[in-house]
Design an enzyme around this catalytic site. Structure first.
Site, PDB file in Angstrom:
ATOM      1  N   CYS A   1      -6.432  10.003   2.577  1.00  0.00           N
ATOM      2  CA  CYS A   1      -5.911  11.129   1.803  1.00  0.00           C
ATOM      3  C   CYS A   1      -5.607  12.295   2.734  1.00  0.00           C
ATOM      4  O   CYS A   1      -6.442  12.678   3.558  1.00  0.00           O
ATOM      5  CB  CYS A   1      -6.926  11.541   0.739  1.00  0.00           C
ATOM      6  SG  CYS A   1      -6.389  12.939  -0.278  1.00  0.00           S
TER       7      CYS A   1
ATOM      8  N   GLY B   1       0.844  -1.185   0.000  1.00  0.00           N
ATOM      9  CA  GLY B   1       0.000   0.000   0.000  1.00  0.00           C
ATOM     10  C   GLY B   1       0.877   1.232   0.000  1.00  0.00           C
ATOM     11  O   GLY B   1       2.107   1.144  -0.049  1.00  0.00           O
ATOM     12  N   PRO B   2       0.249   2.398   0.076  1.00  0.00           N
ATOM     13  CA  PRO B   2       1.014   3.639   0.092  1.00  0.00           C
ATOM     14  C   PRO B   2       1.600   3.901   1.476  1.00  0.00           C
ATOM     15  O   PRO B   2       1.319   3.167   2.437  1.00  0.00           O
ATOM     16  CB  PRO B   2      -0.050   4.689  -0.247  1.00  0.00           C
ATOM     17  CG  PRO B   2      -1.290   4.133   0.387  1.00  0.00           C
ATOM     18  CD  PRO B   2      -1.200   2.640   0.155  1.00  0.00           C
ATOM     19  N   MET B   3       2.375   4.943   1.576  1.00  0.00           N
ATOM     20  CA  MET B   3       2.834   5.376   2.894  1.00  0.00           C
ATOM     21  C   MET B   3       1.612   5.736   3.740  1.00  0.00           C
ATOM     22  O   MET B   3       0.576   6.116   3.195  1.00  0.00           O
ATOM     23  CB  MET B   3       3.769   6.580   2.760  1.00  0.00           C
ATOM     24  CG  MET B   3       5.113   6.207   2.166  1.00  0.00           C
ATOM     25  SD  MET B   3       6.284   7.572   2.152  1.00  0.00           S
ATOM     26  CE  MET B   3       6.569   7.821   3.898  1.00  0.00           C
TER      27      MET B   3
ATOM     28  N   ASP C   1      10.390  -5.714   6.369  1.00  0.00           N
ATOM     29  CA  ASP C   1       9.781  -4.407   6.151  1.00  0.00           C
ATOM     30  C   ASP C   1      10.519  -3.662   5.039  1.00  0.00           C
ATOM     31  O   ASP C   1      11.723  -3.840   4.847  1.00  0.00           O
ATOM     32  CB  ASP C   1       9.845  -3.588   7.449  1.00  0.00           C
ATOM     33  CG  ASP C   1       8.892  -2.403   7.453  1.00  0.00           C
ATOM     34  OD1 ASP C   1       7.968  -2.349   6.621  1.00  0.00           O
ATOM     35  OD2 ASP C   1       9.064  -1.524   8.319  1.00  0.00           O
ATOM     36  N   GLU C   2       9.793  -2.820   4.334  1.00  0.00           N
ATOM     37  CA  GLU C   2      10.341  -1.920   3.305  1.00  0.00           C
ATOM     38  C   GLU C   2      11.147  -2.660   2.238  1.00  0.00           C
ATOM     39  O   GLU C   2      12.238  -2.253   1.841  1.00  0.00           O
ATOM     40  CB  GLU C   2      11.199  -0.823   3.954  1.00  0.00           C
ATOM     41  CG  GLU C   2      10.468   0.023   4.984  1.00  0.00           C
ATOM     42  CD  GLU C   2       9.420   0.967   4.406  1.00  0.00           C
ATOM     43  OE1 GLU C   2       9.118   0.901   3.203  1.00  0.00           O
ATOM     44  OE2 GLU C   2       8.897   1.782   5.188  1.00  0.00           O
TER      45      GLU C   2
ATOM     46  N   LYS D   1       1.267  -0.542   7.096  1.00  0.00           N
ATOM     47  CA  LYS D   1       2.014  -1.747   6.736  1.00  0.00           C
ATOM     48  C   LYS D   1       2.965  -2.175   7.855  1.00  0.00           C
ATOM     49  O   LYS D   1       2.997  -3.345   8.229  1.00  0.00           O
ATOM     50  CB  LYS D   1       2.800  -1.519   5.437  1.00  0.00           C
ATOM     51  CG  LYS D   1       1.929  -1.226   4.242  1.00  0.00           C
ATOM     52  CD  LYS D   1       2.734  -0.952   2.987  1.00  0.00           C
ATOM     53  CE  LYS D   1       3.718   0.192   3.100  1.00  0.00           C
ATOM     54  NZ  LYS D   1       3.139   1.510   3.358  1.00  0.00           N
TER      55      LYS D   1
END
Length: 183
Positions: A143, A14-16, A81-82, A20
């Site tokens: 958002c 997913g996005p920042m 992660d990442e 996550k």
């Protein structure tokens, strides 16, 4: 790990600002000492030996710039992660091949990472891992402009760097309506 039995691969993307890292930390905590948590050595935002979430949870992590063979074989559960940062020049080797080898060896591997960059282009590592994932959970953020569900990471200013560490100083989550390329 059970020899001869394929493990499992779970992908959380997913996005920042989507949660996550919190999901990975919870997964690691559920498995206790049987889990090895890894993060890219390149990512020093939370210190060299931690992953942290915006919900203030943390987990000790092994910072890696290459696959830690002995440590990975010693744990039946791997949490990474990442993963989008685990590419050259920040990682020696092919992280996808390394992960697939661990799963083939019986490890249960859960991976978190950004699915797209700030220009909405998919990260190759995530695309390749998706092809062999047993489960792919895609999270959404909110958002930063309107609070609607947000699938995208937007960069506030174009710095010319694709892989660039930052937080809300540099990035925001955006919905389809409010995502724009940086200027």
């Amino acid at each position: 790990m059970r020899r001869g039995t394929r493990g499992r691969l779970e992908l959380i993307t997913g996005p920042m600002f989507a949660g996550k890292s919190a999901a990975l930390i919870a997964r690691a905590a559920a498995h206790g000492s049987s889990a090895l948590v890894m993060k890219p050595a390149f990512d020093t935002r939370d210190g060299a030996a931690l992953i942290a979430s915006r919900d203030l949870t943390q987990a000790h992590a092994l910072a890696v710039s290459a696959w830690p063979d002995a440590a990975a074989r010693a744990h039946p559960v791997l949490v990474i992660d990442e993963v989008q940062f685990m590419v050259a020049p920040h990682y020696a080797g092919d992280i996808v091949t390394d992960i697939e080898g661990a799963v083939s060896g019986g490890a249960c591997v859960t991976i978190g990472g950004l699915d797209t960059d700030y220009l909405r282009r998919p990260f190759d590592t995530i695309v390749r891992l998706s092809a062999s994932a047993d489960r792919h959970l895609k999270l959404l953020a909110r958002c930063h402009v309107c609070d609607a569900p947000a699938p995208w990471t937007a960069k506030k200013n174009d710095t010319g760097h694709l892989l660039e560490l930052g937080d809300d100083d540099l990035y925001e989550a955006r919905c389809d309506r409010h995502w724009t390329p940086p200027f």
